[in-house]
Every structure is written in C-alpha cells, then in structure tokens.
Write a protein that holds these residues in place. Structure first.
Motif, PDB file in Angstrom:
ATOM      1  N   LYS A  82       3.639  66.123 -38.272  1.00 19.38           N
ATOM      2  CA  LYS A  82       3.547  67.113 -37.205  1.00 19.38           C
ATOM      3  C   LYS A  82       2.176  67.770 -37.166  1.00 19.38           C
ATOM      4  N   PHE A  83       1.482  67.785 -38.299  1.00 20.57           N
ATOM      5  CA  PHE A  83       0.193  68.444 -38.381  1.00 20.57           C
ATOM      6  C   PHE A  83      -0.912  67.408 -38.576  1.00 20.57           C
ATOM      7  N   ASP A  84      -2.090  67.725 -38.096  1.00 21.30           N
ATOM      8  CA  ASP A  84      -3.231  66.829 -38.220  1.00 21.30           C
ATOM      9  C   ASP A  84      -3.476  66.487 -39.682  1.00 21.30           C
ATOM     10  N   GLY A  85      -3.718  65.209 -39.942  1.00 24.74           N
ATOM     11  CA  GLY A  85      -4.016  64.780 -41.299  1.00 24.74           C
ATOM     12  C   GLY A  85      -2.798  64.539 -42.164  1.00 24.74           C
ATOM     13  N   HIS A  86      -1.588  64.710 -41.596  1.00 27.10           N
ATOM     14  CA  HIS A  86      -0.368  64.484 -42.349  1.00 27.10           C
ATOM     15  C   HIS A  86       0.325  63.199 -41.885  1.00 27.10           C
ATOM     16  N   VAL A  87       1.019  62.572 -42.819  1.00 29.23           N
ATOM     17  CA  VAL A  87       1.814  61.375 -42.537  1.00 29.23           C
ATOM     18  C   VAL A  87       3.206  61.609 -43.107  1.00 29.23           C
ATOM     19  N   THR A  88       4.226  61.106 -42.421  1.00 32.77           N
ATOM     20  CA  THR A  88       5.599  61.310 -42.888  1.00 32.77           C
ATOM     21  C   THR A  88       6.302  59.982 -43.114  1.00 32.77           C
ATOM     22  N   GLY A  89       7.157  59.983 -44.113  1.00 31.79           N
ATOM     23  CA  GLY A  89       7.957  58.807 -44.424  1.00 31.79           C
ATOM     24  C   GLY A  89       9.307  59.224 -44.963  1.00 31.79           C
ATOM     25  N   PRO A 104      13.778  57.258 -51.073  1.00 31.12           N
ATOM     26  CA  PRO A 104      14.976  56.431 -51.241  1.00 31.12           C
ATOM     27  C   PRO A 104      16.250  57.167 -50.862  1.00 31.12           C
ATOM     28  N   TRP A 105      16.218  58.519 -50.932  1.00 28.81           N
ATOM     29  CA  TRP A 105      17.403  59.323 -50.620  1.00 28.81           C
ATOM     30  C   TRP A 105      17.394  59.816 -49.190  1.00 28.81           C
ATOM     31  N   LEU A 106      16.546  59.233 -48.342  1.00 26.67           N
ATOM     32  CA  LEU A 106      16.518  59.473 -46.905  1.00 26.67           C
ATOM     33  C   LEU A 106      15.871  60.790 -46.502  1.00 26.67           C
ATOM     34  N   GLN A 107      15.285  61.513 -47.451  1.00 27.11           N
ATOM     35  CA  GLN A 107      14.614  62.760 -47.072  1.00 27.11           C
ATOM     36  C   GLN A 107      13.276  62.472 -46.408  1.00 27.11           C
ATOM     37  N   PRO A 108      12.904  63.247 -45.388  1.00 27.93           N
ATOM     38  CA  PRO A 108      11.535  63.172 -44.881  1.00 27.93           C
ATOM     39  C   PRO A 108      10.559  63.643 -45.954  1.00 27.93           C
ATOM     40  N   VAL A 109       9.442  62.922 -46.092  1.00 27.53           N
ATOM     41  CA  VAL A 109       8.409  63.269 -47.076  1.00 27.53           C
ATOM     42  C   VAL A 109       7.073  63.367 -46.356  1.00 27.53           C
ATOM     43  N   TYR A 110       6.357  64.466 -46.582  1.00 25.08           N
ATOM     44  CA  TYR A 110       5.069  64.694 -45.919  1.00 25.08           C
ATOM     45  C   TYR A 110       3.947  64.677 -46.949  1.00 25.08           C
ATOM     46  N   VAL A 111       2.860  63.979 -46.608  1.00 24.96           N
ATOM     47  CA  VAL A 111       1.667  63.979 -47.453  1.00 24.96           C
ATOM     48  C   VAL A 111       0.439  64.050 -46.554  1.00 24.96           C
ATOM     49  N   GLU A 112      -0.677  64.414 -47.158  1.00 22.64           N
ATOM     50  CA  GLU A 112      -1.953  64.289 -46.464  1.00 22.64           C
ATOM     51  C   GLU A 112      -2.470  62.881 -46.684  1.00 22.64           C
ATOM     52  N   GLN A 143      -3.755  53.742 -42.723  1.00 28.80           N
ATOM     53  CA  GLN A 143      -3.650  53.065 -44.014  1.00 28.80           C
ATOM     54  C   GLN A 143      -2.247  53.140 -44.601  1.00 28.80           C
ATOM     55  N   LEU A 144      -1.485  54.177 -44.229  1.00 27.40           N
ATOM     56  CA  LEU A 144      -0.206  54.416 -44.882  1.00 27.40           C
ATOM     57  C   LEU A 144       1.000  53.901 -44.103  1.00 27.40           C
ATOM     58  N   ILE A 145       0.989  54.006 -42.777  1.00 21.65           N
ATOM     59  CA  ILE A 145       2.178  53.673 -41.992  1.00 21.65           C
ATOM     60  C   ILE A 145       2.556  52.203 -42.192  1.00 21.65           C
TER      61      ILE A 145
END
Length: 493
Positions: A408-415, A418-426, A431-433
């Motif tokens: 949702k924020f610039d520079g962040h990627v979400t995935g 294994p337990w289906l939780q959304p995970v956010y990182v910079e 490269q990541l998707i």
C-alpha cells in the motif's frame, strides 16, 4: 446446432466490455474467472466498472440473507445504467442466488436478461447469443457439473502467481442452516487427470500456489489415474510432483471427511501449507445435533490433536454461527470454551440468519437479535485476541513469503506467509513479486505481519519452503495463547 456470435465476413468485431461483480466464497471467485474465460473468445474484455460495460454479471452468494438483498439493491443500480444506455446492456445474475431464486429474480427485476446457476455458466455464450437475437431462453440453472467442466475453455486466464482450482462441488451433508445442497447440488468430484492437467497448465504460466476448492473439498473422490476413486490426499501427493508448484492449500473442509491419509499428507508434504480451515460452527453438542453436523465437540478436539501431532506448526481456521434457534447461554459458553481450547489463527463468525427452504428456518425458539449481537461481539473479541496473539508469535521467526504485489505504501511489497497472513517488507517489487523469499518477521498485528528481507539478493534466496525445525517448535509452544486482553477487538472486514 448451438448458436454462436460470429462477426460479418471480413470485419473485426467491435471490442466488448465485461464487468463481473463477485460475492461470497473462493468458489465464486474461481467461477467468475472461468466465466471471463468462456466469454473471452466472443470478444469480451474485462473492465473494473459497470459504467460503460456491455455485459454485467453479478456472481452471487446465497449463504446470508443480507447478501441476497444486496444483489437486488445492486440490480436496481444496474437497471439505471442500462436505462441510461437505452437498454444497450446485458445483465446476468449467476451463482447461488440465481440457482435458488431464478424465477423470483426475473419477476422482481425485469432488467435482468439472464439467470445462470453455478453449474450452467458454460452455457453463457449460447444464452447470450439467444438473448441478443430474440430474448429467448433466459434461465439456465440445471445441475450438470461434469458437462460444465467439459465445456469450459482449456485455456485459463491467469493474473498473478496464485490461483484457485475447483476440484469438488456440491454437498451431501444437509446442515439444517445451509442452502448449498439446494443451490450447488450433490457432491461431485472432477477426475484426477483433469485436475492435474489444469494444475500443470497453471504452473506453466507461472502460478506457484494453488488453492483447491470445494464445498466439501476433503470429501473429494474423483476418478483416479487407475480408474478407482481417489482421495484428496492422493491428489495432493500427485500435485506435489508438478515442477514449479510450490504451495498447495485447500478449502473448505468438513470434520467428518478429515481422513487419516489427509492428516498424514500434512506430515509428509512440505508443499501442503500448514493452514487448515475446518469449520465447527458450534461448540455445543446439542446445537451440533440441531444443525445436523453429524459430529460432536469431542470428535473435533480429537481431530485437532491428531492434526497438530502430525504437523506441529498447523494453524487452525474456523467458522462459527451464534444465535442458532434454541441456543442457550450454556450452549454459547460451550462454543467459547471450544475456541479457548483449540485456539484459532483466523476465523469467520456470524449471527444466524434464516434461509428460506432450510429446516432451521422453521425451527422455534429463535434467539432475539440483541442477544445474538451480544454473543457475536463476545466471540469475535476472543477470536481477534487469538488471531492477534498468533500473529505476534511469528515475531523473530524467519519464514518463506510468496510475494504477490506492491504494498500500500511506496517501496513496500506484500506477500503471504505459509499461514496465509499478509506480510509487508521494504523491497523492489520487480525483484520480489513471484518469488518465495525468506523474511525475518519483526512484528505482527491483528491483520498482518511486517518484516525485513534476510538476503537482499533475491536470486540467492528464491526457494525456501518451510520454517526451520526450531521455528516449528516455537509455533507449537505458542499454541497456548497468551493473554491478549489489551488487543484491539476490531471486526475484520
């Protein structure tokens, strides 16, 4: 002979715009995707809004009374758009409301051109053509799931690295509160060969995670490669052999169909994710009998124990109904006790609402709405505390995350974990998707986790499949949820 839409010789058909609004479960999401596939050869391209669309489909859910009423409200808006275009818009109602209330829909909303049940949407091209030509046959709602899958286009449109894959439809359980047996028909499973073929095609298009869908998915008994009935477990072992398919999930399951071989598959297969949606609906044996669930609370407890023994890092998800006809304070307390004993990483909870034609709708002793609301609030507070505590227990773990889209924020990627939780990182989205990358979790809240990449070189860390043994031990120790009374018991949208 089946009618088809063919442009005049030598002329290119004008592009047509298709808008599909999806209500309800993952099965409906899958069905919407396949409807788009069916209509694509006719020149229909999907659009994000109904304004300007040539064809609008409302793919409906009939589980909740309010959901059905929302459809009728939405149809009123669609009629205004159609009138504004001088009638140059086709409106269809698909899904379970279409199956249950087809004639009523046509009476209540004359702007509707087509009503298509969940087993008949492969007939959309023919029905659409007939409607365009003469406004002829408008209702296609017969049960024929084998014909439906045989008639669907072999090519699926894929957008992303995760996909739903229907393997089973219908229900033979006849819970007294549920309309699914009447709207989706009897249980029916696709042949193993057909499922494997579709899964391989998805993997070839870059899909790395599939979620197997069914109203009672763990009742799967499709024809195996040896010609004999298979099981969901045997299907999972075969799917696990497909190159590029790194994660497998399935939903929704019934406790009575949670077989020994499926539990063993969770122990054996790393690709089978440690998240299980296993609805119980109530913790009261008396209410479970009234619901015709055909299992009791002790059987459910025994199942949870066996599942967690086979897979210590298993996270449980569930469904709960409060205010079922005749539910007493003691019955409700039995549900609260079950939730405290099991502990859930996520759950769906609802106030009971009567569905016309179901046995429960005619039961006496309906619980007052204000009592049901109070019970639902108490239950959701407990469930949200458990969900928050589970997410917080991930802090400090290094887990594999399948990245799906920019955050949702610039520079962040979400995935997804294994337990289906959304995970956010910079990180750099390009490269990541589409990659499965180890992430050190730094914090967790009610709805998501945040962390940092362990290895900034994505190429060197693209395929980590499960948490370490020490992390799994931490998960097992976290099963006894610590006090989270200070957490925010907000409702999940």
């Amino acid at each position: 002979m089946t009618d088809t839409l063919v442009p005049p010789s030598g002329k290119q058909a004008a592009p047509k715009r298709l808008f599909i609004k999806t209500y309800g479960c993952q099965m409906n999401v899958y069905d919407s995707e396949r409807m788009a596939d069916v209509l694509r050869p006719l020149g229909y391209a999907q659009t994000d809004t109904a304004e300007g669309a040539d064809f609008v489909i409302l793919n409906t859910c009939h589980i909740r009374e309010k959901a059905a009423e929302k459809v009728y409200s939405e149809l009123g808006k669609m009629r205004e758009l159609k009138d504004a275009k001088g009638g140059a818009m086709t409106i269809a109602v698909a899904g379970c409301v279409a199956q249950a209330e087809g004639e009523e829909i046509m009476k209540r909303q004359p702007a509707v051109d087509l009503v298509v049940g969940p087993q008949a949407y492969h007939q959309l091209p023919e029905l659409l053509t007939r409607t365009a030509r003469a406004r002829g046959e408008r209702i296609g709602a017969d049960f024929a799931p084998d014909e439906k899958f045989d008639a669907l286009p072999a090519e699926r449109g894929v957008d992303g690295f995760t996909a739903f894959l229907t393997v089973q439809e219908g229900c033979d359980k006849f819970c007294t509160f549920c309309v699914v047996p009447y709207t989706r028909g009897a249980e029916w499973s696709r042949p193993v060969a057909a499922v494997l073929k579709e899964a391989r095609e998805l993997a070839a298009k870059g899909v790395r995670e599939v979620t197997l869908l069914g109203q009672n998915v763990n009742a799967y008994d499709g024809e195996g490669l040896d010609g004999k009935p298979s099981t969901l477990a045997r299907l999972a072992y075969l799917l696990a052999e497909i190159p590029g398919l790194d994660r497998i999930r399935y939903t929704t399951s019934h406790p009575n169909d949670m077989s020994d071989d499926l539990i063993q598959a969770h122990r054996d297969l790393d690709v089978l994710m440690p998240w299980l949606h296993l609805p119980v609906q109530s913790g009261s044996d008396r209410i479970l009998r009234l619901m015709n669930r055909k299992h009791g609370r002790q059987k459910y407890f025994d199942l949870i124990e066996r599942i967690r023994e086979a897979r210590p890092d298993m996270a449980m998800s569930g469904d709960f109904i409060v205010g079922f006809p005749g539910e007493t304070e003691r019955d409700f307390e039995d549900t609260m006790d079950l939730v405290r004993r099991v502990t859930y990483a996520s759950a769906f909870s609802f106030m009971y609402s009567p569905r016309p034609g179901t046995p429960a709708s005619t039961m006496g002793a309906q619980v007052p709405a204000e009592v049901s609301r109070e019970r639902l609030q108490a239950l959701q507070t407990l469930l949200f505390q458990q969900q928050t505590a589970f997410n917080e227990s991930r802090a400090g773990m290094t887990i594999p995350v399948l990245f799906e889209r920019p955050g949702k924020f610039d520079g962040h990627v979400t995935g997804r974990s294994p337990w289906l939780q959304p995970v956010y990182v910079e990180g750099v989205a390009d490269q990541l998707i589409g990659q499965i990358v180890p992430v050190k979790i730094e914090s967790g809240g009610l709805k998501s986790l945040s962390g940092r990449l362990v290895d900034q070189s994505v190429a060197q860390a693209a395929r980590l499949r499960e948490p370490s043994a020490s992390d799994q031990q931490n998960v097992a120790q976290a099963a006894s949820v610590r006090d989270a009374s200070g957490s925010d018991p907000r409702k999940v949208a």
